[in-house]
Scaffold this active site. Structure first.
Site: not given
Ligand code: NAD
Length: 327
Positions: A36, A54, A122, A124, A153, A182, A196, A204
């Site tokens: 990583d 990288d 994903s 997505c 993405y 998710n 996320k 919060k």
């Protein structure tokens, strides 16, 4: 090193899912190399060997493939929550960085003769036109086409799925592809703009005084499902050990609205808070995993209740919030 051990390379091992995956593989007895740009943020890596590199650079791949691996798990990506991938501000980086990593992984993985490669795609990738009704989103695997993801993405993920599938077709690179929905849990980013919804809401709620208020992007009636990290990894390992290439959904079918998600977190925290709805990047109106295919191919699908994972996650984020307050 014991030569009879199974060996794995985890790309993105400094990230949320990657760092948990390393722990899981170690618990199964693997020898693991992690790679990583950074070390895991919240705990020491469990990897036997951790390379800071990288993965956009060719030289990094030559370095990390200086030994053979039975399995490669490619999770490295330029990614974040809605505040990162849906604003449009990071589109060029998201596409360029993640596509370069995946082009390299396919090319150098095949050249290095790795036995099996897992790729984390994903939810997505699913077309926006099937996710306009919050109560009835369609995310079965074959519904990916005609393609119309709602973010760059998602387009990059779809491109990379096809990249790995073509390496499988033309070069016999043995691959497995999962579409994560998710994923959440302890030791995930919870502050800073890349977090996320579950982590952001836990933070919060942890920061709010009882009787106070939290902010939520949009009207909170958008729907999603959330999968706890342990079940995600169970799915990854089962897929890897199966003969099924995928792509297959790894997600929960317990769909909730974001308002309901906030309500569950408040009940865990024992706080009564009001919700103020504000403008923010949202993504599609509704999304849920469809687990027909995973059940059919692996004889298994995630089944744990959302609340159980949220208890673990809230407790961890609450500890972090209190610790940060004291610092
Ligand atoms: P993460 O951001 O925590 O982990 C990704 C890691 O990749 C980071 O540690 C990052 O430093 C590393 N990385 C980025 N660019 C790199 C580079 N050039 N070289 C080396 N490392 C680099 O994200 P995550 O939540 O752990 O997700 C892991 C994978 O699963 C990603 O591919 C992501 O797109 C996919 N995914 C995650 C979710 C989710 O809900 N978390 C959902 C769908 C798909």
């Amino acid at each position: 090193m014991n030569r009879s051990l199974k060996t794995a390379l985890v790309c993105g091992a400094g990230g949320f899912i990657g760092s948990h995956l390393v722990k899981r593989l170690k618990a199964e007895g693997y020898w693991v190399r992690g790679v990583d740009l950074k070390h895991p943020e919240f705990s020491q890596t469990a990897a036997d060997d951790f390379v800071i590199a990288d993965l956009r650079d060719d030289a990094s791949w030559l370095k990390i493939f200086d030994r053979p691996f039975d399995e490669v798990y490619q999770l490295a990506a330029d990614m974040g929550g809605a505040g990162y991938i849906f604003t449009g501000e990071h589109d060029a980086d998201v596409m360029h960085n993640s596509a370069t990593i995946n082009l390299n992984a396919a090319h150098y993985g095949q050249k290095a003769g790795i036995k099996k490669l897992f790729y984390s795609s994903s939810a997505c990738i699913y077309p926006a036109y099937n996710q306009e009704d919050p109560n009835n989103p369609k995310c079965s695997e074959e519904s990916a086409y005609p393609a119309q993801p709602d973010s760059e993405y998602g387009w990059e993920k779809l491109f990379s799925e096809r990249l790995y599938l073509s390496f499988n077709r033309n070069y016999d690179l043995d691959i497995r592809i999962a579409r994560f929905h998710n994923i959440f849990g302890p030791e995930g980013t919870f502050v800073g703009g890349k977090e996320k919804a579950p982590a952001a809401i836990c933070r919060k709620v942890a920061e709010a005084e009882d009787g106070g208020e939290i902010e939520i992007w949009g009207d909170g009636r958008q729907t999603r499902s959330f999968l706890y990290i342990d079940e995600c990894l169970e799915g990854v390992r089962r897929l890897m050990d199966s003969d099924f290439v995928g792509p297959v959904n790894i997600g929960s079918e317990e769909m909730v609205t974001i308002n309901e998600l906030a309500g569950i977190v408040m009940s865990i925290a024992g706080k009564k808070l009001s919700i103020r709805h504000i403008d923010g990047p949202l993504g599609v109106r509704g999304r849920n995993s469809d687990n027909f295919l995973i059940q059919q191919k692996l004889g298994w699908a995630p089944s744990k209740k959302l609340k159980n994972g949220l208890i673990e996650t809230y407790q961890w984020i609450n500890r972090m919030v209190q610790k940060n307050r004291m610092a």
